[in-house]
Design a protein around this motif. Sequence first.
Motif, PDB file in Angstrom:
ATOM      1  N   UNK A  90       0.809  -1.219   0.000  1.00  0.00           N
ATOM      2  CA  UNK A  90       0.000   0.000   0.000  1.00  0.00           C
ATOM      3  C   UNK A  90       0.848   1.278   0.000  1.00  0.00           C
ATOM      4  N   UNK A  91       2.156   1.135   0.118  1.00  0.00           N
ATOM      5  CA  UNK A  91       3.020   2.314   0.137  1.00  0.00           C
ATOM      6  C   UNK A  91       3.161   2.901  -1.266  1.00  0.00           C
ATOM      7  N   UNK A  92       3.084   4.219  -1.391  1.00  0.00           N
ATOM      8  CA  UNK A  92       3.359   4.829  -2.698  1.00  0.00           C
ATOM      9  C   UNK A  92       4.853   4.752  -2.991  1.00  0.00           C
ATOM     10  N   UNK A  93       5.216   4.871  -4.237  1.00  0.00           N
ATOM     11  CA  UNK A  93       6.636   4.872  -4.587  1.00  0.00           C
ATOM     12  C   UNK A  93       7.209   6.266  -4.406  1.00  0.00           C
ATOM     13  N   UNK A  94       8.504   6.343  -4.170  1.00  0.00           N
ATOM     14  CA  UNK A  94       9.145   7.632  -3.994  1.00  0.00           C
ATOM     15  C   UNK A  94       9.040   8.476  -5.261  1.00  0.00           C
ATOM     16  N   UNK A  95       8.979   7.807  -6.396  1.00  0.00           N
ATOM     17  CA  UNK A  95       8.895   8.530  -7.668  1.00  0.00           C
ATOM     18  C   UNK A  95       7.570   9.266  -7.810  1.00  0.00           C
ATOM     19  N   UNK A  96       6.531   8.769  -7.142  1.00  0.00           N
ATOM     20  CA  UNK A  96       5.218   9.415  -7.242  1.00  0.00           C
ATOM     21  C   UNK A  96       5.135  10.693  -6.407  1.00  0.00           C
ATOM     22  N   UNK A  97       6.093  10.889  -5.496  1.00  0.00           N
ATOM     23  CA  UNK A  97       6.133  12.108  -4.689  1.00  0.00           C
ATOM     24  C   UNK A  97       6.926  13.161  -5.453  1.00  0.00           C
ATOM     25  N   UNK A  98       6.244  14.204  -5.894  1.00  0.00           N
ATOM     26  CA  UNK A  98       6.882  15.192  -6.766  1.00  0.00           C
ATOM     27  C   UNK A  98       7.853  16.091  -6.014  1.00  0.00           C
ATOM     28  N   UNK A  99       7.486  16.449  -4.777  1.00  0.00           N
ATOM     29  CA  UNK A  99       8.309  17.387  -4.001  1.00  0.00           C
ATOM     30  C   UNK A  99       9.041  16.621  -2.902  1.00  0.00           C
ATOM     31  N   UNK A 100      10.351  16.701  -2.887  1.00  0.00           N
ATOM     32  CA  UNK A 100      11.158  16.040  -1.865  1.00  0.00           C
ATOM     33  C   UNK A 100      11.616  17.082  -0.842  1.00  0.00           C
ATOM     34  N   UNK A 101      11.407  16.787   0.426  1.00  0.00           N
ATOM     35  CA  UNK A 101      11.768  17.749   1.475  1.00  0.00           C
ATOM     36  C   UNK A 101      13.258  17.745   1.766  1.00  0.00           C
ATOM     37  N   UNK A 102      13.935  16.625   1.456  1.00  0.00           N
ATOM     38  CA  UNK A 102      15.357  16.441   1.769  1.00  0.00           C
ATOM     39  C   UNK A 102      15.612  16.572   3.267  1.00  0.00           C
ATOM     40  N   UNK A 103      14.596  16.265   4.079  1.00  0.00           N
ATOM     41  CA  UNK A 103      14.769  16.343   5.527  1.00  0.00           C
ATOM     42  C   UNK A 103      15.706  15.235   5.989  1.00  0.00           C
ATOM     43  N   UNK A 104      16.537  15.558   6.932  1.00  0.00           N
ATOM     44  CA  UNK A 104      17.468  14.582   7.488  1.00  0.00           C
ATOM     45  C   UNK A 104      17.272  14.512   8.992  1.00  0.00           C
ATOM     46  N   UNK A 105      17.023  13.329   9.497  1.00  0.00           N
ATOM     47  CA  UNK A 105      16.890  13.124  10.930  1.00  0.00           C
ATOM     48  C   UNK A 105      18.256  12.802  11.529  1.00  0.00           C
ATOM     49  N   UNK A 106      18.351  12.948  12.839  1.00  0.00           N
ATOM     50  CA  UNK A 106      19.608  12.633  13.512  1.00  0.00           C
ATOM     51  C   UNK A 106      19.815  11.126  13.543  1.00  0.00           C
ATOM     52  N   UNK A 107      21.049  10.718  13.781  1.00  0.00           N
ATOM     53  CA  UNK A 107      21.389   9.298  13.759  1.00  0.00           C
ATOM     54  C   UNK A 107      20.605   8.504  14.794  1.00  0.00           C
ATOM     55  N   UNK A 108      20.285   9.140  15.926  1.00  0.00           N
ATOM     56  CA  UNK A 108      19.591   8.432  17.005  1.00  0.00           C
ATOM     57  C   UNK A 108      18.109   8.777  17.078  1.00  0.00           C
ATOM     58  N   UNK A 109      17.559   9.263  15.967  1.00  0.00           N
ATOM     59  CA  UNK A 109      16.142   9.655  15.950  1.00  0.00           C
ATOM     60  C   UNK A 109      15.219   8.475  16.195  1.00  0.00           C
ATOM     61  N   UNK A 110      15.661   7.272  15.833  1.00  0.00           N
ATOM     62  CA  UNK A 110      14.780   6.111  15.972  1.00  0.00           C
ATOM     63  C   UNK A 110      14.429   5.815  17.433  1.00  0.00           C
ATOM     64  N   UNK A 111      15.244   6.319  18.371  1.00  0.00           N
ATOM     65  CA  UNK A 111      14.948   6.066  19.781  1.00  0.00           C
ATOM     66  C   UNK A 111      13.691   6.815  20.229  1.00  0.00           C
ATOM     67  N   UNK A 112      13.239   7.780  19.432  1.00  0.00           N
ATOM     68  CA  UNK A 112      11.994   8.483  19.745  1.00  0.00           C
ATOM     69  C   UNK A 112      10.783   7.757  19.176  1.00  0.00           C
ATOM     70  N   UNK A 113      11.020   6.670  18.462  1.00  0.00           N
ATOM     71  CA  UNK A 113       9.933   5.911  17.858  1.00  0.00           C
ATOM     72  C   UNK A 113      10.026   4.454  18.300  1.00  0.00           C
ATOM     73  N   UNK A 114       9.261   4.046  19.306  1.00  0.00           N
ATOM     74  CA  UNK A 114       9.305   2.653  19.776  1.00  0.00           C
ATOM     75  C   UNK A 114       9.019   1.635  18.672  1.00  0.00           C
ATOM     76  N   UNK A 115       8.112   1.963  17.771  1.00  0.00           N
ATOM     77  CA  UNK A 115       7.783   1.028  16.694  1.00  0.00           C
ATOM     78  C   UNK A 115       8.964   0.812  15.766  1.00  0.00           C
ATOM     79  N   UNK A 116       9.647   1.896  15.425  1.00  0.00           N
ATOM     80  CA  UNK A 116      10.823   1.774  14.562  1.00  0.00           C
ATOM     81  C   UNK A 116      11.900   0.948  15.236  1.00  0.00           C
ATOM     82  N   UNK A 117      12.125   1.191  16.522  1.00  0.00           N
ATOM     83  CA  UNK A 117      13.119   0.407  17.275  1.00  0.00           C
ATOM     84  C   UNK A 117      12.766  -1.073  17.270  1.00  0.00           C
ATOM     85  N   UNK A 118      11.485  -1.380  17.443  1.00  0.00           N
ATOM     86  CA  UNK A 118      11.054  -2.774  17.482  1.00  0.00           C
ATOM     87  C   UNK A 118      11.259  -3.453  16.133  1.00  0.00           C
TER      88      UNK A 118
END
Length: 254
Positions: A90-118
């Motif tokens: 169900x995920x769209x492809x990156x190519x279908x997203x016309x505008x890219x934010x180029x946002x970069x998270x910190x290396x340890x950002x995943x610790x703020x997301x329990x689901x991502x860590x799991x």
Amino acid sequence: MAGVSCGGHIAESCQACPAGNGALWCHGDCYWVPYVLGGGECMIRETVGDPLEDPGRWRYAQTEYDVSIVIVSLVMLCFACMYYARVVKFLPSMESILIKSERERSLFACFRSPSTCAYVSCCAPLVEGKNFHATEVCRFWTGCFCSFCCLCTPLVVIYPFIRAALSVRVLRSMGQTSSWCRQFLLACFCFPCELGRESMEVDDELGAEITCCNQLRLTPKLITEVDNMLQAVAGPEAETRVCSFKPSRMCAGP
């Protein structure tokens, strides 16, 4: 008669000690090496203490490893099928997203997301497969299979080289730049954190939120495009403004 002591009798060799009676008749100069799937083998005790020099114990350890790999593979395959059916397809492809934010998270950002860590801790091949699929680096099953083979077998020694090359392609699809050397070092020394960050950045660009267990929440494409545009123009503070339209989405700063 020359032979070995089996504890209560003499035999020509340790292999002959049990005589069909199993471990009960394997003592003295010999010891019993059980197999994971049942049965076992009576081995000479001359090299007890060093499993690397003991062929019996080495075969036992190899059998345990083989069985564990099979069990982990089957469990992972079952979960991967559910993950693909409920999330990836169900995920769209990156190519279908016309505008890219180029946002970069910190290396340890995943610790703020329990689901991502799991997910990263228990199902890293699935997360990698999802990232590769969404950014069209390769198909989900191809990426998942290759990642599993590299992470769960002796091929792990070459994994950082492969991971670095593929990570660069993932980042480029999101409008980010990175060197092969940097990704190689991250794969060697901080792989879980880097994979978690990569997953969160891919989800951000797609407007997706994936939580346990296999729950997917997609932001409408128009809102995602606006969010990416504001993020690209205004930086981190833009997330707070756009998040008021979609409070369900995780809106932590980079």
